[in-house]
Design an enzyme around this catalytic site. Sequence first.
Site, PDB file in Angstrom:
ATOM      1  N   GLY A 148       0.844  -1.208   0.000  1.00  0.00           N
ATOM      2  CA  GLY A 148       0.000   0.000   0.000  1.00  0.00           C
ATOM      3  C   GLY A 148       0.868   1.242   0.000  1.00  0.00           C
TER       4      GLY A 148
ATOM      5  N   GLY B 189       6.196  -2.354   3.582  1.00  0.00           N
ATOM      6  CA  GLY B 189       5.785  -2.655   4.948  1.00  0.00           C
ATOM      7  C   GLY B 189       6.181  -4.075   5.314  1.00  0.00           C
TER       8      GLY B 189
ATOM      9  N   ASP C 275       0.819   2.853   9.190  1.00  0.00           N
ATOM     10  CA  ASP C 275       0.364   2.203  10.431  1.00  0.00           C
ATOM     11  C   ASP C 275       1.385   2.314  11.570  1.00  0.00           C
ATOM     12  OD1 ASP C 275      -1.720   1.424   8.785  1.00  0.00           O
ATOM     13  OD2 ASP C 275      -0.944  -0.602   8.484  1.00  0.00           O
TER      14      ASP C 275
ATOM     15  N   ARG D 275     -23.670  16.977  18.867  1.00  0.00           N
ATOM     16  CA  ARG D 275     -23.720  15.598  18.400  1.00  0.00           C
ATOM     17  C   ARG D 275     -22.522  14.804  18.906  1.00  0.00           C
ATOM     18  NH1 ARG D 275     -25.221  17.026  12.174  1.00  0.00           N
ATOM     19  NH2 ARG D 275     -27.425  16.513  12.288  1.00  0.00           N
TER      20      ARG D 275
ATOM     21  N   MET E 196      -7.436   4.381  10.045  1.00  0.00           N
ATOM     22  CA  MET E 196      -6.731   3.152   9.661  1.00  0.00           C
ATOM     23  C   MET E 196      -5.705   2.754  10.722  1.00  0.00           C
ATOM     24  SD  MET E 196      -6.087   3.425   5.581  1.00  0.00           S
ATOM     25  CE  MET E 196      -7.328   2.922   4.416  1.00  0.00           C
TER      26      MET E 196
HETATM   27  O1  F6P Z   1      -1.297  -0.860   5.871  1.00  0.00           O
HETATM   28  C1  F6P Z   1      -1.763   0.364   5.404  1.00  0.00           C
HETATM   29  C2  F6P Z   1      -3.252   0.356   5.281  1.00  0.00           C
HETATM   30  O2  F6P Z   1      -3.679   1.632   4.831  1.00  0.00           O
HETATM   31  C3  F6P Z   1      -4.009  -0.053   6.548  1.00  0.00           C
HETATM   32  O3  F6P Z   1      -4.053   0.975   7.507  1.00  0.00           O
HETATM   33  C4  F6P Z   1      -5.342  -0.453   5.972  1.00  0.00           C
HETATM   34  O4  F6P Z   1      -5.996  -1.392   6.793  1.00  0.00           O
HETATM   35  C5  F6P Z   1      -4.961  -1.075   4.666  1.00  0.00           C
HETATM   36  O5  F6P Z   1      -3.676  -0.579   4.325  1.00  0.00           O
HETATM   37  C6  F6P Z   1      -5.917  -0.778   3.540  1.00  0.00           C
HETATM   38  O6  F6P Z   1      -5.523  -1.500   2.441  1.00  0.00           O
HETATM   39  P1  F6P Z   1      -6.185  -1.343   1.007  1.00  0.00           P
HETATM   40  O7  F6P Z   1      -5.539  -0.152   0.354  1.00  0.00           O
HETATM   41  O8  F6P Z   1      -5.852  -2.617   0.331  1.00  0.00           O
HETATM   42  O9  F6P Z   1      -7.646  -1.118   1.194  1.00  0.00           O
END
Ligand code: F6P
Length: 392
Positions: A14, A117, A142, A177, A184
Amino acid sequence: MGTKRRLGILTSGGDCPGLNAVIRGAVKAAHAHAMEIVGFLRGYEGLADPVTYVPLTPRNTTGILSQGGTILGSTNKGRFAATVGTSNRQELDPALVAEVRTTCEQLQLGGLICVGGDGSLAVAQQFHENGIPVVGVPKTIDNDLSATAFTFGFDSAVACATDALDRLHTTAASHERVMVLEVMGRHAGWIALYAGIAGGGDVILLPEIPWDFEAICEKILERDQAGKRFTLVVVAEGARLPDGRLVTAESTQDRRQTRLGGIGNRVAGEIEARLKRETRVVVLGHLQRGGPPSTFDRVLATQFGAHAVRLILEGRLGEMVCYRPPHIESVPILDAVNQLSRVDPNGSAVQAARALGVCFGDARASREPVFAPPVGVPVAAPAATPTCFAST
Ligand code: F6P
């Protein structure tokens, strides 16, 4: 790196802000040492048949420092999948490894910089075990790699989530509210914790601290009674429900990893049902991964790129650059992928947040502020908050 004067670089998994800053840092450092550098396209896929790469130069990488994403493209969970844990090792396809070795030999690469990662670095580790000359650069929003104090991308993601909280704060206050922001982070609560603190979250729900709905509702009512008739809840996508289940998003794709998502709606729904309070949800999603890197991430990523070249020059293959403040250092890639980093429930950031009254949704005993005032310092009674200036 012997007589080979050419390097390769790729970005895998990612994306995150700062990837282009690493590429630029590596290109400039390589050229300063009279080395050529090529960039493989779409992550590890660019190394295998059909091999796709572009020569990188200071000229064709001009202006990319501040750009989000990666000019090389990336592949998340393509054909290259590996784990290196002792109990759950997954081997790379030997045919792919052979193709990569051929690519490195034909291009006479003295070193290959793999920016990724934990999953991508596990692939790099297996390349290393197979004699392919790699070094690693840790990347992820992350911040869940323990060999480095911070991964680049994290600070930018936190800035994005903090900005979202600032905006939610004003509208939440106007309409009295409850606002729930889902962020993430996979199974680590770093983004939720840091953004929650920076953005004045009242409730922060993390994967690392078990929580229940009673504690959240109690906090909302407590704020109501203090005249603060709105509440900001930050929830990490990997925060488990009180019964221990993860909330996952449906995906039509064949995925090797569970796709997290949806906990924000579950939390908001339960708050509305229990308190009959208007509650809204924002799932921040990929906004956290896009856009320009923060100043901190530009500096960190640039240093990582330059240091990766230095590791290759010094023959320190199989190592990964890391940040051990105030120094940029390196560790064996294997060490990095074997230890994931998670929020310490007793760490100083959680303690400070608790001292400010932030609710982590857990039992009352663990919510008591842990900071005792220094001996001799009088403790003032809390001042009443005028309702017209209610704030966090
Ligand atoms: O590891 C980075 C991250 O953005 C996470 O925080 C998230 O769960 C995941 O990748 C999302 O992945 P994708 O882009 O495949 O939806």
